[in-house]
Each structure stands twice: as structure tokens, then as C-alpha cells.
Motif scaffolding. Structure first.
Motif, PDB file in Angstrom:
ATOM      1  N   GLU A  93      -0.126 -67.868   7.192  1.00 33.54           N
ATOM      2  CA  GLU A  93       0.226 -68.790   6.100  1.00 33.54           C
ATOM      3  C   GLU A  93      -0.784 -69.922   5.972  1.00 33.54           C
ATOM      4  O   GLU A  93      -1.064 -70.389   4.871  1.00 33.54           O
ATOM      5  N   ASP A  94      -1.349 -70.370   7.097  1.00 33.90           N
ATOM      6  CA  ASP A  94      -2.380 -71.412   7.044  1.00 33.90           C
ATOM      7  C   ASP A  94      -3.601 -70.911   6.276  1.00 33.90           C
ATOM      8  O   ASP A  94      -4.187 -71.640   5.478  1.00 33.90           O
ATOM      9  N   ILE A  95      -3.985 -69.677   6.523  1.00 31.55           N
ATOM     10  CA  ILE A  95      -5.125 -69.077   5.821  1.00 31.55           C
ATOM     11  C   ILE A  95      -4.827 -69.008   4.319  1.00 31.55           C
ATOM     12  O   ILE A  95      -5.682 -69.340   3.490  1.00 31.55           O
ATOM     13  N   CYS A  96      -3.607 -68.615   3.963  1.00 26.82           N
ATOM     14  CA  CYS A  96      -3.235 -68.531   2.547  1.00 26.82           C
ATOM     15  C   CYS A  96      -3.285 -69.908   1.875  1.00 26.82           C
ATOM     16  O   CYS A  96      -3.775 -70.035   0.746  1.00 26.82           O
ATOM     17  N   ARG A  97      -2.800 -70.950   2.558  1.00 34.09           N
ATOM     18  CA  ARG A  97      -2.866 -72.302   1.994  1.00 34.09           C
ATOM     19  C   ARG A  97      -4.319 -72.758   1.825  1.00 34.09           C
ATOM     20  O   ARG A  97      -4.665 -73.408   0.844  1.00 34.09           O
ATOM     21  N   TRP A  98      -5.178 -72.400   2.761  1.00 32.47           N
ATOM     22  CA  TRP A  98      -6.598 -72.731   2.677  1.00 32.47           C
ATOM     23  C   TRP A  98      -7.225 -72.055   1.470  1.00 32.47           C
ATOM     24  O   TRP A  98      -7.997 -72.667   0.731  1.00 32.47           O
ATOM     25  N   LEU A  99      -6.893 -70.798   1.249  1.00 29.13           N
ATOM     26  CA  LEU A  99      -7.410 -70.089   0.074  1.00 29.13           C
ATOM     27  C   LEU A  99      -6.948 -70.756  -1.213  1.00 29.13           C
ATOM     28  O   LEU A  99      -7.732 -70.896  -2.165  1.00 29.13           O
ATOM     29  N   ASP A 100      -5.690 -71.175  -1.264  1.00 27.31           N
ATOM     30  CA  ASP A 100      -5.191 -71.893  -2.441  1.00 27.31           C
ATOM     31  C   ASP A 100      -5.995 -73.167  -2.672  1.00 27.31           C
ATOM     32  O   ASP A 100      -6.391 -73.469  -3.803  1.00 27.31           O
ATOM     33  N   PHE A 101      -6.234 -73.903  -1.605  1.00 28.04           N
ATOM     34  CA  PHE A 101      -7.005 -75.142  -1.697  1.00 28.04           C
ATOM     35  C   PHE A 101      -8.400 -74.887  -2.262  1.00 28.04           C
ATOM     36  O   PHE A 101      -8.922 -75.664  -3.048  1.00 28.04           O
ATOM     37  N   LEU A 102      -9.007 -73.780  -1.856  1.00 31.03           N
ATOM     38  CA  LEU A 102     -10.348 -73.432  -2.326  1.00 31.03           C
ATOM     39  C   LEU A 102     -10.353 -72.823  -3.724  1.00 31.03           C
ATOM     40  O   LEU A 102     -11.410 -72.529  -4.273  1.00 31.03           O
ATOM     41  N   LEU A 104      -8.971 -69.911  -4.360  1.00 33.02           N
ATOM     42  CA  LEU A 104      -9.096 -68.467  -4.150  1.00 33.02           C
ATOM     43  C   LEU A 104      -7.750 -67.822  -3.856  1.00 33.02           C
ATOM     44  O   LEU A 104      -7.677 -66.803  -3.182  1.00 33.02           O
ATOM     45  N   GLY A 105      -6.688 -68.416  -4.382  1.00 30.82           N
ATOM     46  CA  GLY A 105      -5.341 -67.912  -4.124  1.00 30.82           C
ATOM     47  C   GLY A 105      -5.152 -66.462  -4.511  1.00 30.82           C
ATOM     48  O   GLY A 105      -4.300 -65.767  -3.961  1.00 30.82           O
ATOM     49  N   VAL A 106      -5.965 -65.970  -5.443  1.00 28.42           N
ATOM     50  CA  VAL A 106      -5.871 -64.568  -5.857  1.00 28.42           C
ATOM     51  C   VAL A 106      -6.149 -63.616  -4.680  1.00 28.42           C
ATOM     52  O   VAL A 106      -5.716 -62.474  -4.688  1.00 28.42           O
ATOM     53  N   MET A 107      -6.808 -64.100  -3.652  1.00 27.88           N
ATOM     54  CA  MET A 107      -7.128 -63.278  -2.476  1.00 27.88           C
ATOM     55  C   MET A 107      -5.946 -63.131  -1.517  1.00 27.88           C
ATOM     56  O   MET A 107      -5.970 -62.298  -0.619  1.00 27.88           O
ATOM     57  N   ILE A 109      -2.998 -61.805  -1.737  1.00 32.52           N
ATOM     58  CA  ILE A 109      -2.367 -60.483  -1.681  1.00 32.52           C
ATOM     59  C   ILE A 109      -3.166 -59.528  -0.799  1.00 32.52           C
ATOM     60  O   ILE A 109      -2.614 -58.734  -0.052  1.00 32.52           O
ATOM     61  N   HIS A 110      -4.483 -59.642  -0.858  1.00 34.72           N
ATOM     62  CA  HIS A 110      -5.327 -58.766  -0.038  1.00 34.72           C
ATOM     63  C   HIS A 110      -5.188 -59.103   1.446  1.00 34.72           C
ATOM     64  O   HIS A 110      -5.135 -58.210   2.292  1.00 34.72           O
ATOM     65  N   LEU A 111      -5.102 -60.386   1.738  1.00 27.96           N
ATOM     66  CA  LEU A 111      -4.959 -60.798   3.138  1.00 27.96           C
ATOM     67  C   LEU A 111      -3.575 -60.470   3.665  1.00 27.96           C
ATOM     68  O   LEU A 111      -3.415 -60.167   4.839  1.00 27.96           O
ATOM     69  N   GLN A 112      -2.551 -60.521   2.798  1.00 22.88           N
ATOM     70  CA  GLN A 112      -1.203 -60.158   3.234  1.00 22.88           C
ATOM     71  C   GLN A 112      -1.158 -58.698   3.641  1.00 22.88           C
ATOM     72  O   GLN A 112      -0.481 -58.333   4.588  1.00 22.88           O
ATOM     73  N   ARG A 113      -1.867 -57.864   2.935  1.00 20.44           N
ATOM     74  CA  ARG A 113      -1.850 -56.430   3.240  1.00 20.44           C
ATOM     75  C   ARG A 113      -2.419 -56.130   4.614  1.00 20.44           C
ATOM     76  O   ARG A 113      -2.021 -55.177   5.253  1.00 20.44           O
ATOM     77  N   VAL A 114      -3.385 -56.921   5.039  1.00 23.01           N
ATOM     78  CA  VAL A 114      -4.039 -56.630   6.320  1.00 23.01           C
ATOM     79  C   VAL A 114      -3.655 -57.590   7.435  1.00 23.01           C
ATOM     80  O   VAL A 114      -4.094 -57.430   8.563  1.00 23.01           O
ATOM     81  N   GLY A 115      -2.848 -58.598   7.143  1.00 23.46           N
ATOM     82  CA  GLY A 115      -2.377 -59.510   8.190  1.00 23.46           C
ATOM     83  C   GLY A 115      -3.466 -60.377   8.785  1.00 23.46           C
ATOM     84  O   GLY A 115      -3.539 -60.544  10.003  1.00 23.46           O
ATOM     85  N   ILE A 116      -4.311 -60.949   7.957  1.00 26.32           N
ATOM     86  CA  ILE A 116      -5.390 -61.807   8.446  1.00 26.32           C
ATOM     87  C   ILE A 116      -4.824 -63.123   8.968  1.00 26.32           C
ATOM     88  O   ILE A 116      -3.950 -63.721   8.362  1.00 26.32           O
ATOM     89  N   HIS A 117      -5.341 -63.578  10.106  1.00 24.66           N
ATOM     90  CA  HIS A 117      -4.986 -64.872  10.664  1.00 24.66           C
ATOM     91  C   HIS A 117      -6.247 -65.524  11.185  1.00 24.66           C
ATOM     92  O   HIS A 117      -7.325 -64.920  11.180  1.00 24.66           O
ATOM     93  N   GLY A 118      -6.131 -66.752  11.608  1.00 28.52           N
ATOM     94  CA  GLY A 118      -7.292 -67.542  11.988  1.00 28.52           C
ATOM     95  C   GLY A 118      -8.153 -66.951  13.081  1.00 28.52           C
ATOM     96  O   GLY A 118      -9.370 -67.091  13.059  1.00 28.52           O
TER      97      GLY A 118
END
Length: 135
Positions: A93-102, A104-107, A109-118
Motif C-alpha cells: 500500500e505504501d508503494i501504491c500511495r507513492w505512485l499516486d503522489f508521482l 502514476l496511479g494508473v500503475m 493495478i499492475h503492481l497489485q497483480r504481482v504483489g510488489i512491495h518495498g
């Protein structure tokens, strides 16, 4: 506090918290239904991951990678191999908030599919959490 060298003693709720952290929170119900605590987590077999917990595709790879790290730390609790998840970095979720800040929130969904974390994006320094380090 979740520490990798204590993973064997994690309760089912701590396992679920760890799942959320690595971006696999959508599998909470499967883990709860199968009473996966730390002891069970560290001994999961391929068939259990696929059939009982129903992880597929990239999520399967994310879980196996995280389990390899946990098993390594739990089996070799030398200070250099212990992972304190409080120092580990951002959760999914931290990564997703960072993408929103940048912008790049459209990304997300792609990160949710693969479970990216810090820890996958920003691997911690070997000195992270060591007293006196500048990290």
C-alpha cells in the motif's frame, strides 16, 4: 513486531499481517481457513500453496520468494540475516500511495497483480538497522 527470525512463532493473525505487507492480502481468507501460523507457513509445500491456498501466477512467485527469505532467516538467525519488517521498507500500500503522489496511479493495478512491495523495489542496505550506521 514481525521479525523473520521469529517467523516460526507467528500467530495466524501475524501471518495475515505479513501477507498484507507483501501485497498478498487478498489471500487472507485462504490462509485463515487453513489455519496458517508461522510454523505452518515455513513448511508449506507446493501442493498446499497451489491447491489449498490457491495462489496463482505471479502471486505464487511472490509468496515463494518471501518464504525463501523467511526460511533462510529462520534457519540462520545470524544478525545479518534477520529481517525486521519494521525496517524492511514499504509495504504494498505504501508503494501504491507513492505512485499516486508521482501521478502514476494508473500503475497500481499492475503492481497489485504481482504483489510488489518495498523490499522488491528498494532492497534494504545490509547495514539497515545496525546501531551507528548512517543508513
Amino acid at each position: 513486531m514481525l521479525r523473520s527470525d521469529r517467523a516460526r512463532t507467528w500467530s495466524a493473525e501475524q501471518v495475515v499481517g505479513w501477507l498484507r505487507f507483501i501485497g498478498l492480502g487478498q489471500y487472507e481468507a485462504n490462509f485463515r481457513q487453513n489455519s496458517v501460523n508461522g510454523q505452518v507457513l515455513l513448511t508449506l509445500e507446493d501442493a498446499e500453496i497451489n491447491d489449498d491456498l490457491r495462489l496463482r501466477g505471479h502471486h505464487n512467485v511472490v509468496l515463494r520468494s518471501a518464504l525463501a527469505m523467511l526460511n533462510n532467516a529462520a534457519g540462520h538467525p545470524a544478525p545479518s540475516r534477520v529481517v525486521d519488517f519494521g525496517l524492511w521498507g514499504w509495504g504494498h500500500e505504501d508503494i501504491c500511495r507513492w505512485l499516486d503522489f508521482l501521478g502514476l496511479g494508473v500503475m497500481r493495478i499492475h503492481l497489485q497483480r504481482v504483489g510488489i512491495h518495498g523490499a522488491l523495489l528498494f532492497p534494504p542496505s545490509p547495514l539497515a538497522g545496525v546501531a551507528g550506521s548512517a543508513v
